[in-house]
Scaffold this motif. Structure first.
Motif, PDB file in Angstrom:
ATOM      1  N   UNK A  89       6.809  16.671  -8.787  1.00  0.00           N
ATOM      2  CA  UNK A  89       5.539  16.098  -9.255  1.00  0.00           C
ATOM      3  C   UNK A  89       5.238  14.727  -8.624  1.00  0.00           C
ATOM      4  N   UNK A  90       6.238  14.113  -7.997  1.00  0.00           N
ATOM      5  CA  UNK A  90       6.027  12.826  -7.329  1.00  0.00           C
ATOM      6  C   UNK A  90       5.362  12.983  -5.961  1.00  0.00           C
ATOM      7  N   UNK A  91       5.402  14.196  -5.396  1.00  0.00           N
ATOM      8  CA  UNK A  91       4.771  14.438  -4.093  1.00  0.00           C
ATOM      9  C   UNK A  91       3.299  14.035  -4.152  1.00  0.00           C
ATOM     10  N   UNK A  92       2.862  13.272  -3.164  1.00  0.00           N
ATOM     11  CA  UNK A  92       1.476  12.842  -3.101  1.00  0.00           C
ATOM     12  C   UNK A  92       1.135  11.669  -3.998  1.00  0.00           C
ATOM     13  N   UNK A  93       2.121  11.181  -4.748  1.00  0.00           N
ATOM     14  CA  UNK A  93       1.900  10.060  -5.667  1.00  0.00           C
ATOM     15  C   UNK A  93       2.790   8.854  -5.375  1.00  0.00           C
ATOM     16  N   UNK A  94       3.948   9.096  -4.796  1.00  0.00           N
ATOM     17  CA  UNK A  94       4.915   8.033  -4.511  1.00  0.00           C
ATOM     18  C   UNK A  94       5.366   8.158  -3.056  1.00  0.00           C
ATOM     19  N   UNK A  95       5.517   7.032  -2.382  1.00  0.00           N
ATOM     20  CA  UNK A  95       5.881   7.027  -0.962  1.00  0.00           C
ATOM     21  C   UNK A  95       7.362   7.296  -0.762  1.00  0.00           C
ATOM     22  N   UNK A  96       7.676   8.352  -0.028  1.00  0.00           N
ATOM     23  CA  UNK A  96       9.045   8.626   0.406  1.00  0.00           C
ATOM     24  C   UNK A  96       9.302   7.763   1.638  1.00  0.00           C
ATOM     25  N   UNK A  97      10.427   7.031   1.650  1.00  0.00           N
ATOM     26  CA  UNK A  97      10.677   6.146   2.786  1.00  0.00           C
ATOM     27  C   UNK A  97      12.077   6.272   3.364  1.00  0.00           C
ATOM     28  N   UNK A  98      12.836   7.246   2.923  1.00  0.00           N
ATOM     29  CA  UNK A  98      14.163   7.463   3.479  1.00  0.00           C
ATOM     30  C   UNK A  98      14.857   8.611   2.785  1.00  0.00           C
ATOM     31  N   UNK A  99      16.052   8.933   3.291  1.00  0.00           N
ATOM     32  CA  UNK A  99      16.828  10.021   2.697  1.00  0.00           C
ATOM     33  C   UNK A  99      18.312   9.772   2.903  1.00  0.00           C
ATOM     34  N   UNK A 100      19.064   9.982   1.835  1.00  0.00           N
ATOM     35  CA  UNK A 100      20.518   9.838   1.865  1.00  0.00           C
ATOM     36  C   UNK A 100      21.094  10.864   2.826  1.00  0.00           C
ATOM     37  N   UNK A 101      22.023  10.400   3.636  1.00  0.00           N
ATOM     38  CA  UNK A 101      22.698  11.300   4.571  1.00  0.00           C
ATOM     39  C   UNK A 101      23.756  12.088   3.804  1.00  0.00           C
ATOM     40  N   UNK A 102      24.007  13.322   4.248  1.00  0.00           N
ATOM     41  CA  UNK A 102      24.852  14.268   3.513  1.00  0.00           C
ATOM     42  C   UNK A 102      26.194  13.719   3.068  1.00  0.00           C
ATOM     43  N   UNK A 153       0.836  -1.205   0.000  1.00  0.00           N
ATOM     44  CA  UNK A 153       0.000   0.000   0.000  1.00  0.00           C
ATOM     45  C   UNK A 153       0.871   1.255   0.000  1.00  0.00           C
ATOM     46  N   UNK A 154       0.389   2.261  -0.655  1.00  0.00           N
ATOM     47  CA  UNK A 154       1.058   3.561  -0.656  1.00  0.00           C
ATOM     48  C   UNK A 154       0.833   4.249   0.688  1.00  0.00           C
ATOM     49  N   UNK A 155       1.841   4.986   1.146  1.00  0.00           N
ATOM     50  CA  UNK A 155       1.758   5.778   2.378  1.00  0.00           C
ATOM     51  C   UNK A 155       2.135   7.214   2.012  1.00  0.00           C
ATOM     52  N   UNK A 156       1.132   8.055   1.858  1.00  0.00           N
ATOM     53  CA  UNK A 156       1.352   9.379   1.281  1.00  0.00           C
ATOM     54  C   UNK A 156       1.048  10.537   2.216  1.00  0.00           C
ATOM     55  N   UNK A 157       0.629  10.265   3.447  1.00  0.00           N
ATOM     56  CA  UNK A 157       0.149  11.334   4.320  1.00  0.00           C
ATOM     57  C   UNK A 157       1.117  11.755   5.418  1.00  0.00           C
ATOM     58  N   UNK A 158       2.293  11.182   5.473  1.00  0.00           N
ATOM     59  CA  UNK A 158       3.234  11.513   6.532  1.00  0.00           C
ATOM     60  C   UNK A 158       3.852  12.893   6.376  1.00  0.00           C
ATOM     61  N   UNK A 159       4.509  13.330   7.425  1.00  0.00           N
ATOM     62  CA  UNK A 159       5.149  14.655   7.452  1.00  0.00           C
ATOM     63  C   UNK A 159       6.348  14.753   6.507  1.00  0.00           C
ATOM     64  N   UNK A 160       6.960  13.618   6.160  1.00  0.00           N
ATOM     65  CA  UNK A 160       8.185  13.646   5.356  1.00  0.00           C
ATOM     66  C   UNK A 160       7.944  13.188   3.915  1.00  0.00           C
ATOM     67  N   UNK A 161       6.744  13.357   3.435  1.00  0.00           N
ATOM     68  CA  UNK A 161       6.406  12.930   2.075  1.00  0.00           C
ATOM     69  C   UNK A 161       6.670  14.042   1.064  1.00  0.00           C
ATOM     70  N   UNK A 162       7.918  14.458   1.015  1.00  0.00           N
ATOM     71  CA  UNK A 162       8.368  15.525   0.123  1.00  0.00           C
ATOM     72  C   UNK A 162       9.594  15.021  -0.642  1.00  0.00           C
TER      73      UNK A 162
END
Length: 156
Positions: free
Chosen positions: A110-123, A70-79
């Motif tokens: 354009x992916x915001x709200x359409x694809x689930x963000x699940x992590x982020x590369x550290x600097x 399932x897609x998860x699109x409502x979290x605070x970090x879905x950018x």
């Protein structure tokens, strides 16, 4: 904090996983990493200043783990921003194992709200990220956990 490390042909890429923001997606991803699913897979797509894409066992963008999550699109970090790991899909609730790592906010917004963000590369891993091209490989993916309650500057 849960982390994933990708040992690629271009170096090590480390990413924080969004365990609270996309829990089911992260759980699926962790199971795939623990099963060695990503070990030996290639980055089958590179779009300049946009993203690199991996997670297809067929190396052409058509394969997956054999199921959908399932897609998860409502979290605070879905950018979608530079370094964000985002599940690919063919529509709502059709993600599995393929994901992109974003290279430029302007080209992936354009992916915001359409694809689930699940992590982020550290600097510290961004330099290696920008070296990845089509057919570079994830030699190995492994998980780690950091105690983010400890202030590293307080340790003697």
């Amino acid at each position: 904090m849960k982390l994933v490390r990708f040992y690629t042909t271009k170096g090590e890429i480390e990413a924080e996983l969004y365990t609270e923001d996309a829990p089911a997606t992260v759980e699926n991803f962790i199971e795939l990493v623990e099963d060695g699913f990503y070990d030996g897979l290639v980055f089958h797509q590179y779009v300049h200043d946009t993203f690199v894409k991996t997670g297809c066992p067929d190396a052409d963008g058509t394969g997956g783990p054999g199921y959908f999550i399932k897609s998860e699109l409502n979290g605070m970090r879905q950018l979608h921003d530079i370094g964000v790991l985002s599940m690919c899909n063919a529509g709502l609730n059709t993600s599995g194992s393929q994901f992109v790592i974003c290279l430029d906010r302007n080209n992936v917004a354009h992916l915001d709200g359409n694809h689930t963000c699940f992590g982020k590369v550290r600097n510290k891993s961004l330099d290696e990220l920008y070296l990845i091209r089509r057919f570079d490989m994830i030699k190995k993916a492994e998980l780690d956990e950091l105690d983010d309650t400890v202030d590293p500057d307080a340790i003697d």
